[in-house]
Write an enzyme that holds these catalytic residues in place. Structure first.
Site, mmCIF file in Angstrom:
data_model
loop_
_atom_site.group_PDB
_atom_site.id
_atom_site.type_symbol
_atom_site.label_atom_id
_atom_site.label_comp_id
_atom_site.label_asym_id
_atom_site.label_seq_id
_atom_site.Cartn_x
_atom_site.Cartn_y
_atom_site.Cartn_z
ATOM 1 N N LYS A 177 39.423 57.624 43.906
ATOM 2 C CA LYS A 177 40.410 57.017 43.010
ATOM 3 C C LYS A 177 40.442 57.797 41.692
ATOM 4 O O LYS A 177 39.552 57.663 40.856
ATOM 5 C CB LYS A 177 40.071 55.556 42.704
ATOM 6 C CG LYS A 177 41.245 54.876 42.014
ATOM 7 C CD LYS A 177 40.871 53.656 41.198
ATOM 8 C CE LYS A 177 40.644 53.911 39.736
ATOM 9 N NZ LYS A 177 41.741 54.520 38.994
ATOM 10 N N GLU A 252 28.110 58.515 35.775
ATOM 11 C CA GLU A 252 28.128 59.606 34.793
ATOM 12 C C GLU A 252 28.989 59.093 33.650
ATOM 13 O O GLU A 252 30.207 59.009 33.777
ATOM 14 C CB GLU A 252 28.780 60.865 35.394
ATOM 15 C CG GLU A 252 28.049 61.463 36.577
ATOM 16 C CD GLU A 252 26.764 62.150 36.191
ATOM 17 O OE1 GLU A 252 26.524 62.361 34.991
ATOM 18 O OE2 GLU A 252 25.980 62.461 37.098
ATOM 19 N N CYS A 286 32.686 64.784 28.075
ATOM 20 C CA CYS A 286 31.598 63.822 27.919
ATOM 21 C C CYS A 286 30.364 64.445 27.275
ATOM 22 O O CYS A 286 29.651 63.804 26.520
ATOM 23 C CB CYS A 286 31.237 63.255 29.285
ATOM 24 S SG CYS A 286 30.969 64.542 30.490
ATOM 25 N N GLU A 383 31.402 57.219 20.887
ATOM 26 C CA GLU A 383 32.093 58.346 21.519
ATOM 27 C C GLU A 383 33.576 58.289 21.135
ATOM 28 O O GLU A 383 34.263 57.310 21.405
ATOM 29 C CB GLU A 383 31.947 58.224 23.034
ATOM 30 C CG GLU A 383 32.479 59.435 23.753
ATOM 31 C CD GLU A 383 32.346 59.322 25.256
ATOM 32 O OE1 GLU A 383 32.659 58.250 25.803
ATOM 33 O OE2 GLU A 383 31.937 60.318 25.877
HETATM 34 P P1 NAD Z 1 37.300 54.997 31.989
HETATM 35 O O1 NAD Z 1 35.923 54.493 32.085
HETATM 36 O O2 NAD Z 1 38.292 54.217 31.237
HETATM 37 O O3 NAD Z 1 37.926 55.205 33.441
HETATM 38 C C1 NAD Z 1 37.310 56.012 34.416
HETATM 39 C C2 NAD Z 1 37.795 55.609 35.786
HETATM 40 O O4 NAD Z 1 37.361 54.279 36.052
HETATM 41 C C3 NAD Z 1 39.315 55.590 35.941
HETATM 42 O O5 NAD Z 1 39.659 56.026 37.235
HETATM 43 C C4 NAD Z 1 39.647 54.113 35.769
HETATM 44 O O6 NAD Z 1 40.852 53.746 36.387
HETATM 45 C C5 NAD Z 1 38.463 53.481 36.451
HETATM 46 N N1 NAD Z 1 38.201 52.093 36.028
HETATM 47 C C6 NAD Z 1 38.531 51.495 34.870
HETATM 48 N N2 NAD Z 1 38.113 50.206 34.884
HETATM 49 C C7 NAD Z 1 37.513 50.000 36.066
HETATM 50 C C8 NAD Z 1 36.854 48.883 36.663
HETATM 51 N N3 NAD Z 1 36.745 47.722 36.030
HETATM 52 N N4 NAD Z 1 36.338 49.026 37.895
HETATM 53 C C9 NAD Z 1 36.399 50.208 38.547
HETATM 54 N N5 NAD Z 1 37.017 51.297 38.039
HETATM 55 C C10 NAD Z 1 37.553 51.198 36.808
HETATM 56 O O7 NAD Z 1 37.157 56.484 31.424
HETATM 57 P P2 NAD Z 1 38.302 57.504 31.034
HETATM 58 O O8 NAD Z 1 38.938 56.999 29.780
HETATM 59 O O9 NAD Z 1 39.152 57.796 32.207
HETATM 60 O O10 NAD Z 1 37.439 58.813 30.728
HETATM 61 C C11 NAD Z 1 36.768 59.007 29.548
HETATM 62 C C12 NAD Z 1 35.325 58.591 29.655
HETATM 63 O O11 NAD Z 1 34.715 59.254 30.753
HETATM 64 C C13 NAD Z 1 34.500 58.977 28.460
HETATM 65 O O12 NAD Z 1 33.672 57.908 28.086
HETATM 66 C C14 NAD Z 1 33.668 60.140 28.947
HETATM 67 O O13 NAD Z 1 32.464 60.335 28.271
HETATM 68 C C15 NAD Z 1 33.454 59.790 30.353
HETATM 69 N N6 NAD Z 1 33.121 60.991 31.133
HETATM 70 C C16 NAD Z 1 31.827 61.176 31.527
HETATM 71 C C17 NAD Z 1 31.473 62.318 32.222
HETATM 72 C C18 NAD Z 1 30.051 62.565 32.680
HETATM 73 O O14 NAD Z 1 29.862 63.395 33.563
HETATM 74 N N7 NAD Z 1 29.072 61.892 32.147
HETATM 75 C C19 NAD Z 1 32.441 63.259 32.518
HETATM 76 C C20 NAD Z 1 33.747 63.034 32.097
HETATM 77 C C21 NAD Z 1 34.084 61.879 31.408
#
Ligand code: NAD
Length: 499
Positions: A177, A252, A286, A383
């Site tokens: 997804k 992650e 991230c 962040e």
């Molecule tokens: P997000 O957490 O809002 O969303 C990530 C994914 O989770 C999306 O596909 C979203 O649709 C899904 N999602 C949202 N709510 C959900 C729920 N309740 N249940 C299941 N899935 C759900 O993150 P974002 O805004 O897309 O990305 C930015 C964040 O990602 C930042 O915090 C960044 O640090 C993190 N990130 C971490 C890494 C790593 O490797 N540690 C890498 C890239 C991004």
């Protein structure tokens, strides 16, 4: 306009209620594609397809060589379509052309690595509890089962591959997804996978809101594992949601990594490195070096050079090869970053450079550095996920370590120094998953990547990453044929004590 459909059980379908959403180019605001928006019903169908495919053994029981060959077919498809995928990634995510090109290249390279890892025999024989020769002990690594792969928007194709690669190499079936902000290259990937010999139902790709279909994926009892990359906040929600059937989880999550510049660092290199660490992909990384810790002895020249170099960066059209800074991903991210800039000023930090919107069209923000900041400010602890770096001065190595570790996160970080031994001593004291010395952002397919503390659970890449998609099974084969010599014989069989 291009229309993308859900990919379930090897078929492209409209969503069950006919719903769609639009992919928007953040540089221009133009709609670039329409994408089917999965419902909970569609999600259940994707889970069922993955479950049936797993239980049938069409993937998990294939010879390793065959799994490797099919994964390699996907690699070839990505390479053949690299230009197209790069263009789509730029248009969908606001990545600069250079970053998107690198992402596509690295996605193929990484998947190629997993096609080789698929060949590895991870099973091993270990010594048992009892004396050698009395039993044979096999530790098997078996695929964990049906995996929900949930990814964010900052590295859309690369993140998809980083999860698909090890899951498929281990023999799992998946539902991928992508984030709604950037679903296009994942949907292109579905089209490419469909052209390979991948058995139907092994890879399912669906787009839609995390709150509905993400929740279904993480709570559905037919899913064995959730591999998630995204914010710490959503990571915590997923932990709760996955608890119902005690799914395996890898998370992650976010970061606020310390990028430490020691007094013996080469100034030019460290300044360039700080810009790369903090502003690569507009700071939407991230592991980005968003807390820049600078030794007081070099503070003045460092800050002056940093300001000068940042102000020479070219902001603008991400399709232009000479652009250094593109837009952030969408309006809501733009507003959130601008809010943090306001908060930083209200907290008493001073804007060294940037701090404003750039231009009138597209979601561009000037690369922004705050100085005169302290580590307890929100701009140092939270962040921001945009082009904003908080610069903090330190006195000595001990203080740098103390500030660096004073964070709920622990994902990345770096030390810039002319003395590798000193930098290494410092690196060893940092509570974080990756530390670069005189580098930043570079990850290896062979070394684990992941977070300490609230940056996550589990690791990606390398053997650690592959094992996250396996269950370990111990098979003990007892070789004592005489039942009276069994170690437990006297415990269960009444003994004649001779009296
Ligand atoms: P997000 O957490 O809002 O969303 C990530 C994914 O989770 C999306 O596909 C979203 O649709 C899904 N999602 C949202 N709510 C959900 C729920 N309740 N249940 C299941 N899935 C759900 O993150 P974002 O805004 O897309 O990305 C930015 C964040 O990602 C930042 O915090 C960044 O640090 C993190 N990130 C971490 C890494 C790593 O490797 N540690 C890498 C890239 C991004």
């Amino acid at each position: 306009m291009e229309k993308y459909l859900l990919y379930i059980n090897g078929q492209f379908r409209e969503s069950s209620d006919g719903g769609t959403f639009k992919a928007v180019n953040p540089a221009s605001g133009e709609v670039i594609a329409e994408i089917a928006k999965a419902t909970v019903e569609d999600t259940r169908a994707a889970v069922d397809a993955a479950r049936n495919a797993f239980d049938s053994g069409i993937w998990s029981e294939l010879p390793r060589e065959e799994r490797s060959r099919i994964i390699k077919q996907i690699v070839d498809k990505i390479n053949e379509n690299a230009r197209h995928l790069t263009g789509l990634e730029v248009a969908d995510s606001g990545s600069t052309l250079k970053k998107a090109g690198e992402d596509v290249f690295l996605s193929a390279k990484s998947l190629n690595h997993y096609s080789k890892m698929a060949l590895l025999d991870l099973n091993e024989e270990v010594e048992g509890l009892s004396k050698p020769g009395v039993s044979k002990n096999i530790v098997r690594r078996e695929p964990v089962g049906v995996c929900a792969l949930i990814i964010p928007w900052n590295f859309p194709l690369k993140m998809a591959i980083w999860k698909l690669g090890p899951a498929l190499a281990a023999g799992c079936t998946v539902i991928l997804k992508p984030a709604m902000e950037t679903s296009v290259t994942a949907m292109e990937l579905a089209r490419l996978i469909d052209q390979t010999d991948m058995p139907k139902g092994v890879v399912n790709i669906i787009c839609g809101p995390g709150s509905s279909i993400g929740t279904e994926l993480t709570s559905n009892p037919k899913v064995d594992k959730v591999a998630f990359t995204g914010s710490t906040e959503v990571g915590k929600t997923i932990m709760k949601s996955a608890a119902g059937n005690l799914k395996k989880i890898t998370l992650e999550c976010g970061g606020k990594s310390a990028n430490i510049v020691l007094d013996d660092a080469d100034l030019e290199t460290a300044v360039d490195g700080a810009i790369y660490a903090g502003f690569y992909h507009q700071g939407q990384c991230c592991e980005g070096g968003t807390r820049l810790l600078v030794h007081e002895k070099i503070y003045e020249p460092f800050v002056n050079l940093l300001k000068e170099k940042i102000e020479r960066m070219k902001i603008g059209d991400p399709m232009d090869k000479t652009t250094n800074v593109g837009p952030v991903v969408n309006e809501s991210q733009f507003n959130s970053v601008m809010d943090y800039i306001r908060i930083g000023k209200e907290e008493g930090a001073e804007v060294l450079t940037g701090g404003k919107r750039y231009g009138e069209k597209g979601y561009y923000i000037e690369p922004t550095v705050f100085i005169n900041a302290t580590n307890d400010m929100r701009i140092s602890q939270e962040e921001i996920f945009g082009p904003v770096v908080t610069l903090i001065k330190f006195r000595d190595d001990d203080e740098a370590v103390k500030i660096a570790n004073d964070s709920v996160f622990g994902l990345g970080g770096a030390v810039w120094s002319g003395d590798d031994a000193r930098a290494l001593r410092l690196a060893e004291r940092l509570r974080t998953g990756t530390v670069w010395i005189n580098e930043y952002h570079l990850l290896s397919d062979r070394a684990p990547f992941g977070g300490y503390k609230q940056s996550g659970i589990g690791r990606e890449f390398g053997l650690d990453g592959l094992k996250e998609y396996t269950e370990a099974k111990h098979i003990h084969i007892d070789e004592i044929k005489d039942r009276t010599k069994k170690t437990w014989y006297a415990v269960v069989v009444p003994q004649d004590n001779g009296s």
